[in-house]
Design an enzyme around this catalytic site. Structure first.
Site, PDB file in Angstrom:
ATOM      1  N   LYS A  93       0.433  -0.736   5.527  1.00  0.00           N
ATOM      2  CA  LYS A  93      -0.906  -1.472   5.439  1.00  0.00           C
ATOM      3  C   LYS A  93      -0.752  -2.848   5.807  1.00  0.00           C
ATOM      4  O   LYS A  93       0.388  -3.334   5.414  1.00  0.00           O
ATOM      5  CB  LYS A  93      -1.497  -1.129   4.296  1.00  0.00           C
ATOM      6  CG  LYS A  93      -2.642  -1.846   3.943  1.00  0.00           C
ATOM      7  CD  LYS A  93      -3.238  -1.478   2.510  1.00  0.00           C
ATOM      8  CE  LYS A  93      -4.753  -2.144   2.233  1.00  0.00           C
ATOM      9  NZ  LYS A  93      -5.424  -1.756   0.808  1.00  0.00           N
ATOM     10  N   SER A 168      -9.428   0.083   0.901  1.00  0.00           N
ATOM     11  CA  SER A 168      -9.127  -0.590   1.956  1.00  0.00           C
ATOM     12  C   SER A 168      -7.868  -0.213   2.842  1.00  0.00           C
ATOM     13  O   SER A 168      -7.685  -0.626   3.958  1.00  0.00           O
ATOM     14  CB  SER A 168      -8.987  -2.230   1.490  1.00  0.00           C
ATOM     15  OG  SER A 168      -7.885  -2.229   0.766  1.00  0.00           O
ATOM     16  N   SER A 192      -8.268   1.376  -3.666  1.00  0.00           N
ATOM     17  CA  SER A 192      -8.004   1.411  -2.110  1.00  0.00           C
ATOM     18  C   SER A 192      -6.858   2.386  -1.496  1.00  0.00           C
ATOM     19  O   SER A 192      -6.782   2.128  -0.410  1.00  0.00           O
ATOM     20  CB  SER A 192      -7.567  -0.024  -1.702  1.00  0.00           C
ATOM     21  OG  SER A 192      -8.904  -0.912  -1.752  1.00  0.00           O
TER      22      SER A 192
END
Length: 486
Positions: A93, A168, A192
């Site tokens: 990420k 996210s 997330s």
């Protein structure tokens, strides 16, 4: 774990390799069925196709991945030791640092930022022989539960691109769901890892706070007391394998726990005698009917596996979002960019700027008082875990909504906060610092995935793996794929 699965045994064509689990990839390497070079080329093709459809890649690292694959293939031919994850592709990420690779963190403020050091988890993965293929999409600083940002635009759901991937860690979850490799590294400040994993129909694990270090960077250091780093995978065994590698102690992270590295057993076995509390709403949450129905069926599956189910929950105050989470989370978000001027924030998401403004509007006493309430909630979980060994809830109160939306404003006719109110099961667990995972447990009437959240006491990841592995065996999900065209 040395035998190839039926899927892996059939994976003679390189176009099948990107969908193999890490366990099956490692077994295939041992049997010399294919090489890391074959796997990486197929992963790159899958990432390109998925990115075109869903927008998951921020920065491709393909040439380095190819070089690493060639090096590992040569080492394997020579019989040299290569590490426990040798040749396993992993995505990272874009909040997590990879040395020499931009870390935009979804924000225009970071358009020129390139870290000069790896995050501890990245160092651990590299040392284990994993091959990093790319950085994946996120919203700005992980402030919301989608992966949309001014840097990368909308990240979409592989089951239906008109819908969000969640976030996210949305690029991470969508990539795994689409067959772009077995393991992704995500982060979780208010859900997330679990929200996008639920929306995309994969397994996601938020470990105990501090079990996996966040150092030396988390760009910017938002959600300071809430953020966890963990794996997103298709199978429970792959998550266990990943966690064994990244659950390390690092002094650069003040929250890092000095816990000895452990092995995690993800082999399925009966849940006989295990006490599991079950709550469809934690006593206060609005929940979509399809989610409630899938949750009830999932609880019945756990009971069939031998678990002793009781209706139980910690008794969370229904005002927790406004009185506890927002003062803590929004102040920490604002503090992360306290040195930024209005001009520097001008190109950021409007909703992100609203969060920063809200964080700046609180007083110090609001943060401290919210901390007291957080401690009271933690005590409620301590009490709960004196009665049960684990707690299960829905992962999210809704399924994936339209791409480009912040969230939903109502659930089954009940108004909710559009930013965080539709995910009432995720962020209380961040406040408590507990480990939690999501497993796919069904689909809604539109064919979108639904997740079951499994919560265990602090540092009791083994119980999560035990429950998840039993559920995975009873109701397999890894063989179901969104209809993606190469």
């Amino acid at each position: 774990m040395t035998a190839l699965s039926a899927h892996a045994a059939a994976a003679d064509a390189p176009s099948d390799l990107a969908r193999l689990s890490a366990v099956d990839l490692l077994a295939g390497y041992r049997r010399k069925r294919f090489t890391p070079v074959d796997v990486v080329e197929d992963i790159i093709a899958a990432l390109d196709a998925t990115h075109t459809r869903c927008n998951v890649v921020v920065t491709a690292m393909y040439e380095q991945a190819r070089a690493d694959a060639k090096r590992l293939a040569a080492a394997m031919r020579a019989g040299e030791p290569c590490g426990p994850l040798a040749g396993v592709p992993v995505t990272i990420k874009d909040l997590v640092f990879v040395a020499g690779v931009p870390a935009y963190a979804g924000s225009p403020m970071n358009k020129s930022f390139v870290p000069d050091a790896d995050a501890a988890v990245v160092s651990a993965l590299k040392a284990a022989g994993a091959i990093i293929t790319c950085k994946t999409t996120t919203c700005e600083s992980g402030y919301k539960l989608t992966a949309d940002s001014p840097v990368t635009g909308l990240t979409r759901n592989p089951w239906n691109p008109a819908h969000t991937s969640g976030g996210s860690s949305g690029g991470a979850a969508a990539a795994v769901a689409s067959g772009c490799g077995p393991i992704a590294i995500g982060t979780d400040g208010v859900g997330s890892i679990r929200v996008p994993s639920s929306f995309c129909g994969v397994f996601g694990l938020k470990p105990t706070f501090g079990l996996v270090p966040r150092s030396p960077g988390f760009a910017p250091p938002s959600w300071a007391s809430l953020a966890h780093t963990g794996p997103i995978t298709r199978t429970v065994a792959d998550a266990a394998l990943a966690l064994e590698t990244i659950a390390i102690h690092d002094l650069r992270d003040a929250a890092s726990l000095a816990v000895a590295q452990r092995r995690f057993d993800a082999s399925p076995r009966p849940l006989t005698g295990l006490r599991i509390g079950a709550s469809a709403d934690l006593g206060y949450a609005a929940v979509a009917p399809d989610v409630r129905a899938a949750f009830a069926k999932a609880v019945a599956v756990l009971e069939d596996c031998g678990a002793r189910i009781s209706g139980d929950h910690p008794g969370i105050d229904s005002r927790i979002l406004e009185r506890t989470l927002k003062p803590i989370a929004f102040i920490e978000q604002a503090a992360a960019v306290a040195h930024k001027t209005g001009d520097e924030l001008a190109d950021c998401d409007t909703d992100y700027r609203d969060v920063i403004a809200a964080g700046r509007s609180y007083a110090g006493v609001d943060y401290v008082e919210a901390g007291y309430r957080r401690t009271q909630m933690r005590a409620a979980f301590v009490d709960l875990f004196s009665r049960v060994d684990a707690l299960v809830t829905p992962t999210v109160a809704v399924t994936a909504f339209g791409a480009g939306q912040l969230g939903v404003a109502s659930i089954d006719g009940t108004p909710v906060d559009p930013h965080l109110g539709w995910s009432p099961f995720s962020w209380p667990i961040n406040l408590a610092g507990l480990p939690a995972a999501t497993v796919p447990c069904g689909f809604d009437r539109d064919g979108l995935p639904i997740g079951l959240q499994i919560i265990a006491p602090w540092l009791d990841e083994p119980t999560i793996f035990k429950i998840a592995a039993a559920f995975e065996e009873a109701q397999p999900w890894a063989g179901r794929w969104p209809e993606m065209r190469r």
